[in-house]
Design an enzyme around this catalytic site. Structure first.
Site, PDB file in Angstrom:
ATOM      1  N   GLY A 109       0.626  -1.188  -0.083  1.00 54.58           N
ATOM      2  CA  GLY A 109      -0.143   0.150   0.081  1.00 54.58           C
ATOM      3  C   GLY A 109       0.741   1.388  -0.086  1.00 54.58           C
ATOM      4  O   GLY A 109       0.148   2.417   0.152  1.00 54.58           O
ATOM      5  N   GLY A 111       2.574   2.370  -2.560  1.00 57.09           N
ATOM      6  CA  GLY A 111       2.385   3.350  -3.982  1.00 57.09           C
ATOM      7  C   GLY A 111       3.507   2.775  -4.903  1.00 57.09           C
ATOM      8  O   GLY A 111       3.641   3.437  -5.725  1.00 57.09           O
ATOM      9  N   LYS A 112       4.041   1.755  -4.595  1.00 59.52           N
ATOM     10  CA  LYS A 112       5.058   1.191  -5.789  1.00 59.52           C
ATOM     11  C   LYS A 112       4.237   1.059  -7.033  1.00 59.52           C
ATOM     12  O   LYS A 112       4.815   1.320  -8.177  1.00 59.52           O
ATOM     13  CB  LYS A 112       5.550  -0.377  -5.395  1.00 59.52           C
ATOM     14  CG  LYS A 112       6.291  -0.339  -3.889  1.00 59.52           C
ATOM     15  CD  LYS A 112       6.663  -1.952  -3.654  1.00 59.52           C
ATOM     16  CE  LYS A 112       5.353  -2.838  -3.453  1.00 59.52           C
ATOM     17  NZ  LYS A 112       4.247  -2.394  -2.288  1.00 59.52           N
ATOM     18  N   SER A 113       3.275   0.192  -7.126  1.00 58.65           N
ATOM     19  CA  SER A 113       2.441   0.290  -8.417  1.00 58.65           C
ATOM     20  C   SER A 113       2.148   1.302  -9.335  1.00 58.65           C
ATOM     21  O   SER A 113       2.066   1.652 -10.351  1.00 58.65           O
ATOM     22  CB  SER A 113       1.174  -0.849  -8.284  1.00 58.65           C
ATOM     23  OG  SER A 113       1.508  -1.952  -7.860  1.00 58.65           O
ATOM     24  N   TYR A 114       1.731   2.617  -8.541  1.00 59.89           N
ATOM     25  CA  TYR A 114       1.313   3.626  -8.838  1.00 59.89           C
ATOM     26  C   TYR A 114       2.938   4.603  -9.690  1.00 59.89           C
ATOM     27  O   TYR A 114       2.777   4.900 -10.947  1.00 59.89           O
ATOM     28  CB  TYR A 114       1.029   4.756  -7.964  1.00 59.89           C
ATOM     29  CG  TYR A 114       0.690   6.169  -8.388  1.00 59.89           C
ATOM     30  CD1 TYR A 114      -0.369   6.321  -9.235  1.00 59.89           C
ATOM     31  CD2 TYR A 114       1.741   7.098  -8.179  1.00 59.89           C
ATOM     32  CE1 TYR A 114      -0.544   7.800  -9.473  1.00 59.89           C
ATOM     33  CE2 TYR A 114       1.582   8.780  -8.594  1.00 59.89           C
ATOM     34  CZ  TYR A 114       0.283   8.724  -9.344  1.00 59.89           C
ATOM     35  OH  TYR A 114       0.117   9.798  -9.819  1.00 59.89           O
ATOM     36  N   ASP A 260       8.075  -5.155 -10.223  1.00 60.87           N
ATOM     37  CA  ASP A 260       7.018  -4.520  -9.057  1.00 60.87           C
ATOM     38  C   ASP A 260       7.108  -5.436  -7.974  1.00 60.87           C
ATOM     39  O   ASP A 260       6.346  -6.687  -8.089  1.00 60.87           O
ATOM     40  CB  ASP A 260       5.524  -4.219  -9.898  1.00 60.87           C
ATOM     41  CG  ASP A 260       4.823  -3.703  -8.594  1.00 60.87           C
ATOM     42  OD1 ASP A 260       5.179  -3.399  -7.657  1.00 60.87           O
ATOM     43  OD2 ASP A 260       3.485  -3.410  -8.997  1.00 60.87           O
ATOM     44  N   GLY A 263       4.370  -6.135  -1.513  1.00 61.52           N
ATOM     45  CA  GLY A 263       4.793  -5.253  -0.497  1.00 61.52           C
ATOM     46  C   GLY A 263       5.055  -6.039   0.732  1.00 61.52           C
ATOM     47  O   GLY A 263       4.557  -6.998   1.321  1.00 61.52           O
TER      48      GLY A 263
END
Length: 418
Positions: A109, A111-114, A260, A263
């Site tokens: 949660g 923000g890696k994928s963002y 990616d 988390g």
């Protein structure tokens, strides 16, 4: 020549969970420096870390009518800024024939994928990279001769509970134990039976990545409604064939891995039970091994050559061996939560990223031996010519097995003048 892994950190806005708990900001960024305060001891000096880039994406932005988040102040780093700093370098090195790797790290949660994929108009590094790559190919093709050729192929894997799945071929998900990871003396670890799809446009590659994304393993936890339960590796193979400076065909290949990572998480924070708890345990084990690999590589960079790097301890570190300690130009982006309730996880991420700065990789151009010889001779020629111009060296004209011709070009017996 060895060069350090480039490391960036990025802090996101509060999410709904953090807002509902009236969280306070414990992160501050000044230039390339990132500071974190201990919420239990606010009077103490903050811990400070320096990185290649510290991206503030917490506030000072607004949403345009089309959905893009643009800056309203000088501090906010939008998607295009991050791509210009990180993605453009990957593009340039891919055209030169280097292997490149970018991987995103952080708690679930964060923000890696963002940053890597993005959403809507806020495209991340992967789609912007693909768009830029095909734009460059189209420009080359418009002026290319018949001897020039450009090919792009795509693979997309996930590592779920230490098993490798092919996201472009859902049938492999049913294979017991997942796809096999093999080792080759020259190219290192690789995935057997991996699908490699040839793509001819940005639209094709975007469609395939979206297809693979739909096949990813995700689930809801207290920390993230769409938490990735596996590590995802997007591989882009870029091959270019064109004439070299003596008119012979030259082939260069670049393998770009965009990773990616799932988390890192704590069971008491995510509320995970059953399968979610088992998944979280596998995620944390592989990330712990990744941390051990990074620590060992950092120790090696300080001169401790006896330390053993435990690549074999997890599937993830096997497949990231080249990215971390081999033939690759590598970038890491660490995603941070700004909230006081995530202090321990955020501090752990910053420490992880700080250790990664010490890693050094040695990237070489992927080309044939003949192409390499010609390129190296031309580079040496250029160096010698600069020395001659500056008066630092004097060479006789002609003679022996080689020398400089009257037009100032280097000639070696058996090879054309270059």
């Amino acid at each position: 020549m060895a060069e350090s892994v480039k490391v960036a950190v990025r802090v996101r806005p509060f999410n709904d969970r953090e807002k509902n708990r009236n969280s306070t900001v414990i992160i501050n960024m000044v230039g390339n420096q990132t500071e974190i305060k201990d919420p239990e001891n606010l009077s103490a000096d903050p811990r400070r870390f320096s990185f290649d880039f510290s991206y503030w994406s917490h506030d000072e932005f607004k949403e345009r009518p089309d959905g893009y988040l643009e800056p309203t102040g000088t501090k906010y780093a939008d998607q295009q800024t991050v791509f210009n700093d990180l993605g453009k370098g990957i593009i340039d090195n891919a055209w030169k024939g280097y292997n490149c790797s970018l991987f995103a790290y952080g708690q679930t949660g964060s923000g890696k994928s963002y940053s890597v994929v993005g959403y809507g108009k806020n495209q991340g590094i992967v789609p912007l990279f693909c768009d830029d790559l095909f734009d460059g190919i189209e420009k080359k093709r418009s002026t290319a001769g018949e001897n020039e050729e450009y090919q792009v192929s795509l693979s997309m894997l996930e590592i779920y509970n230490e098993q490798v799945r092919d996201l472009l071929n859902p049938k492999t998900i049913a294979i017991k134990g997942g796809l096999k990871v093999r080792q080759d003396p020259k190219k290192g670890f690789y995935v057997e039976q991996m699908t490699l799809k040839q793509v001819n446009s940005y639209e094709e590659i975007d469609s395939k990545i979206n297809e693979g994304t739909r096949n990813r393993t995700v689930a809801s936890t207290n920390m993230n409604a769409t938490s990735s339960r596996a590590h995802t590796i997007i591989g882009i193979n870029f091959t270019q064939k064109c004439p070299n400076d003596v008119g012979e065909s030259m082939t260069r290949t670049s393998i770009v891995n965009l990773v990616d990572l799932a988390g890192s998480e704590r069971a008491d924070s995510t509320g995970a039970t059953g399968d979610r708890l088992k998944e979280g345990s596998a995620i944390n084990k592989s990330l712990s091994t990744l941390g051990n690999v990074i620590k060992a590589l950092a120790d090696q960079s300080t001169g401790n050559k006896k330390v053993v790097v435990p690549y074999r301890d997890s599937t993830l570190t096997k497949l990231l061996q080249n990215a971390l300690g081999g033939n690759s130009k590598t970038i890491m982006i660490a995603a941070l939560s700004p909230a006081d309730i995530n202090y321990e996880e955020t501090l752990s991420t910053l420490r992880f990223a700080d250790r990664a700065k010490a890693i050094k990789t040695t990237a070489t151009v992927n080309e044939s031996p003949t192409d390499k010889l010609i390129r190296e001779l031309r580079e040496e020629n250029a160096k010698l010519m600069e020395m001659i111009k500056s008066g630092g060296i004097t060479l006789p004209i002609g003679g022996g097995g080689g020398g400089y011709t009257t037009d100032g070009k280097l000639h070696i017996t058996g090879l054309s003048t270059i």
